[in-house]
Every structure is written in C-alpha cells, then in structure tokens.
Design a protein around this motif. Structure first.
Motif, PDB file in Angstrom:
ATOM      1  N   GLY A  21      16.568  -9.391 -27.756  1.00  0.00           N
ATOM      2  CA  GLY A  21      16.113  -8.010 -27.772  1.00  0.00           C
ATOM      3  C   GLY A  21      14.647  -7.852 -27.424  1.00  0.00           C
ATOM      4  O   GLY A  21      14.049  -6.816 -27.704  1.00  0.00           O
ATOM      5  N   ARG A  22      14.071  -8.844 -26.794  1.00  0.00           N
ATOM      6  CA  ARG A  22      12.651  -8.834 -26.445  1.00  0.00           C
ATOM      7  C   ARG A  22      12.484  -8.716 -24.926  1.00  0.00           C
ATOM      8  O   ARG A  22      11.819  -9.502 -24.286  1.00  0.00           O
ATOM      9  N   ALA A  23      13.109  -7.676 -24.373  1.00  0.00           N
ATOM     10  CA  ALA A  23      13.134  -7.491 -22.916  1.00  0.00           C
ATOM     11  C   ALA A  23      11.743  -7.393 -22.284  1.00  0.00           C
ATOM     12  O   ALA A  23      11.524  -7.979 -21.219  1.00  0.00           O
ATOM     13  N   PRO A  24      10.790  -6.663 -22.882  1.00  0.00           N
ATOM     14  CA  PRO A  24       9.470  -6.605 -22.231  1.00  0.00           C
ATOM     15  C   PRO A  24       8.810  -7.980 -22.111  1.00  0.00           C
ATOM     16  O   PRO A  24       8.201  -8.291 -21.083  1.00  0.00           O
ATOM     17  N   GLU A  25       8.946  -8.807 -23.130  1.00  0.00           N
ATOM     18  CA  GLU A  25       8.389 -10.160 -23.062  1.00  0.00           C
ATOM     19  C   GLU A  25       9.138 -10.992 -22.021  1.00  0.00           C
ATOM     20  O   GLU A  25       8.533 -11.771 -21.276  1.00  0.00           O
ATOM     21  N   ALA A  26      10.449 -10.831 -21.995  1.00  0.00           N
ATOM     22  CA  ALA A  26      11.256 -11.553 -21.012  1.00  0.00           C
ATOM     23  C   ALA A  26      10.844 -11.162 -19.602  1.00  0.00           C
ATOM     24  O   ALA A  26      10.680 -12.024 -18.730  1.00  0.00           O
ATOM     25  N   LYS A  27      10.670  -9.864 -19.385  1.00  0.00           N
ATOM     26  CA  LYS A  27      10.293  -9.383 -18.057  1.00  0.00           C
ATOM     27  C   LYS A  27       8.949  -9.960 -17.635  1.00  0.00           C
ATOM     28  O   LYS A  27       8.796 -10.438 -16.500  1.00  0.00           O
ATOM     29  N   ALA A  28       7.974  -9.953 -18.534  1.00  0.00           N
ATOM     30  CA  ALA A  28       6.651 -10.496 -18.208  1.00  0.00           C
ATOM     31  C   ALA A  28       6.736 -11.980 -17.873  1.00  0.00           C
ATOM     32  O   ALA A  28       6.116 -12.450 -16.899  1.00  0.00           O
ATOM     33  N   ALA A  54      16.833  -8.709 -12.890  1.00  0.00           N
ATOM     34  CA  ALA A  54      17.594  -7.461 -12.875  1.00  0.00           C
ATOM     35  C   ALA A  54      17.927  -7.013 -14.295  1.00  0.00           C
ATOM     36  O   ALA A  54      17.868  -5.820 -14.605  1.00  0.00           O
ATOM     37  N   ASP A  55      18.224  -7.971 -15.150  1.00  0.00           N
ATOM     38  CA  ASP A  55      18.665  -7.649 -16.515  1.00  0.00           C
ATOM     39  C   ASP A  55      17.559  -7.154 -17.438  1.00  0.00           C
ATOM     40  O   ASP A  55      17.848  -6.739 -18.557  1.00  0.00           O
ATOM     41  N   VAL A  56      16.309  -7.190 -16.992  1.00  0.00           N
ATOM     42  CA  VAL A  56      15.202  -6.756 -17.861  1.00  0.00           C
ATOM     43  C   VAL A  56      14.454  -5.552 -17.305  1.00  0.00           C
ATOM     44  O   VAL A  56      13.357  -5.220 -17.757  1.00  0.00           O
ATOM     45  N   GLN A  57      15.060  -4.886 -16.343  1.00  0.00           N
ATOM     46  CA  GLN A  57      14.414  -3.712 -15.746  1.00  0.00           C
ATOM     47  C   GLN A  57      14.636  -2.474 -16.611  1.00  0.00           C
ATOM     48  O   GLN A  57      15.639  -2.353 -17.289  1.00  0.00           O
ATOM     49  N   GLU A  58      13.681  -1.548 -16.540  1.00  0.00           N
ATOM     50  CA  GLU A  58      13.747  -0.332 -17.352  1.00  0.00           C
ATOM     51  C   GLU A  58      14.621   0.752 -16.737  1.00  0.00           C
ATOM     52  O   GLU A  58      15.074   1.648 -17.437  1.00  0.00           O
ATOM     53  N   THR A  59      14.831   0.687 -15.428  1.00  0.00           N
ATOM     54  CA  THR A  59      15.610   1.745 -14.770  1.00  0.00           C
ATOM     55  C   THR A  59      16.781   1.138 -14.010  1.00  0.00           C
ATOM     56  O   THR A  59      16.694  -0.003 -13.530  1.00  0.00           O
ATOM     57  N   ALA A  62      15.698   0.043 -10.462  1.00  0.00           N
ATOM     58  CA  ALA A  62      15.006  -1.242 -10.384  1.00  0.00           C
ATOM     59  C   ALA A  62      15.983  -2.396 -10.595  1.00  0.00           C
ATOM     60  O   ALA A  62      15.892  -3.432  -9.929  1.00  0.00           O
ATOM     61  N   GLU A  63      16.925  -2.208 -11.499  1.00  0.00           N
ATOM     62  CA  GLU A  63      17.938  -3.234 -11.728  1.00  0.00           C
ATOM     63  C   GLU A  63      18.762  -3.447 -10.458  1.00  0.00           C
ATOM     64  O   GLU A  63      19.015  -4.591 -10.049  1.00  0.00           O
ATOM     65  N   LEU A  64      19.159  -2.372  -9.818  1.00  0.00           N
ATOM     66  CA  LEU A  64      19.912  -2.462  -8.568  1.00  0.00           C
ATOM     67  C   LEU A  64      19.111  -3.208  -7.508  1.00  0.00           C
ATOM     68  O   LEU A  64      19.653  -4.066  -6.803  1.00  0.00           O
ATOM     69  N   ALA A  65      17.835  -2.915  -7.389  1.00  0.00           N
ATOM     70  CA  ALA A  65      17.003  -3.564  -6.376  1.00  0.00           C
ATOM     71  C   ALA A  65      16.980  -5.081  -6.574  1.00  0.00           C
ATOM     72  O   ALA A  65      17.107  -5.846  -5.609  1.00  0.00           O
ATOM     73  N   TRP A  66      16.841  -5.526  -7.821  1.00  0.00           N
ATOM     74  CA  TRP A  66      16.824  -6.969  -8.077  1.00  0.00           C
ATOM     75  C   TRP A  66      18.201  -7.584  -7.857  1.00  0.00           C
ATOM     76  O   TRP A  66      18.318  -8.700  -7.340  1.00  0.00           O
ATOM     77  N   ASP A  67      19.255  -6.894  -8.244  1.00  0.00           N
ATOM     78  CA  ASP A  67      20.606  -7.421  -8.008  1.00  0.00           C
ATOM     79  C   ASP A  67      20.913  -7.508  -6.519  1.00  0.00           C
ATOM     80  O   ASP A  67      21.531  -8.478  -6.062  1.00  0.00           O
TER      81      ASP A  67
END
Length: 146
Positions: A21-28, A54-59, A62-67
């Motif tokens: 549940g620490r997505a912001p840290e994961a994203k960084a 893709a799995d840590v994007q806020e929108t 953005a998730e689609l772009a990474w996928d």
C-alpha cells in the motif's frame, strides 16, 4: 543480456512496496530506474519496469501509457531472453498479463471496444503460462472476466 542486474531486485522491491500500500514510494523507487532501463540493451528489464510502473500511476491515462510502452517493447524481446528470465512459455507467457492490464486500463477509460480487444488477445495466450501461482493468478483473473 545481464540476468543478474541489480535493477531486477529494485523492481521487485518496488512491487513489494506497492503491495504494502505504499504506491508513492514504489513509484519513486521504480522511476529512479528509468534512465538505467533506457540505456539498457535488456528488453526484459525495460518491459518489467514499464509493466511495474503502470501499476503505481495516479491516473488511468498514465497507467495506460506505461502499459502500452511495455507492450511495444515486446517487439524487441526474444523467446530465448524470456526463457532466460524464467518464463517457460517464452515471450508469449508475458502477453496475458500485459493485455489484461491494457483491457482494465481501457475499461477504466470507458473504451470498451479496446478493452474487449486486449482481453481477447491476452486470453489467446493463456496456454503459454506456467502451471504455477503466477499463472494461476492470471488465469483466475481471466476467469473472472472484465
């Protein structure tokens, strides 16, 4: 291809952070690898990173772009490289997860035709998945439908 790159461990650490549940840290953490992956001649590393980012994007956009980036990188991956990274089904074993994520992305964005298209593309490669916990999780996700 370097199969012992420390970047793989960092990506796994990022996935663990996301699962906690620490997505912001994961994203960084994952974003810190982008320059290394961009310079790498290891397409598996690039796909693994994009798929994880893709799995840590806020929108959903953005998730689609990474996928989409992960899927586009599949053209540079060989079966031998996928086998070397532990995918007995070769590169086709990656397609069910990639297409499922794209199907979900498109569904979230209200684009049901593209969602159904990617769902069907991924479903067509389910036989490439190994008989293991990961393969079972992907098959279960398909069984649950869009």
């Amino acid at each position: 291809m370097s199969t012992d790159s420390p970047a793989y461990g960092v990506i796994r650490d990022g996935i663990a952070l996301r699962e906690q549940g620490r997505a912001p840290e994961a994203k960084a953490l994952l974003e810190s690898l982008i320059p290394e992956a961009d310079r790498s001649d290891d397409p598996y590393l690039q796909i693994f990173l994009a798929h994880s980012l893709a799995d840590v994007q806020e929108t959903p956009e953005a998730e689609l772009a990474w996928d989409l980036r992960a899927l586009a990188l599949m053209d540079s991956l060989t079966d031998a490289q996928a086998h070397a990274r532990g995918n007995p089904g070769g590169k086709n074993a990656l397609l069910p997860s990639l297409h499922l994520n794209l199907a979900v992305d498109y569904r979230r964005l209200g684009d049901l035709p593209n969602a159904r298209h990617h769902y069907a593309l991924g479903e067509a490669h389910l036989d490439a998945l190994a008989d293991d916990a990961y393969g079972d999780s992907i098959r279960t996700a398909y069984a649950e439908g869009l």
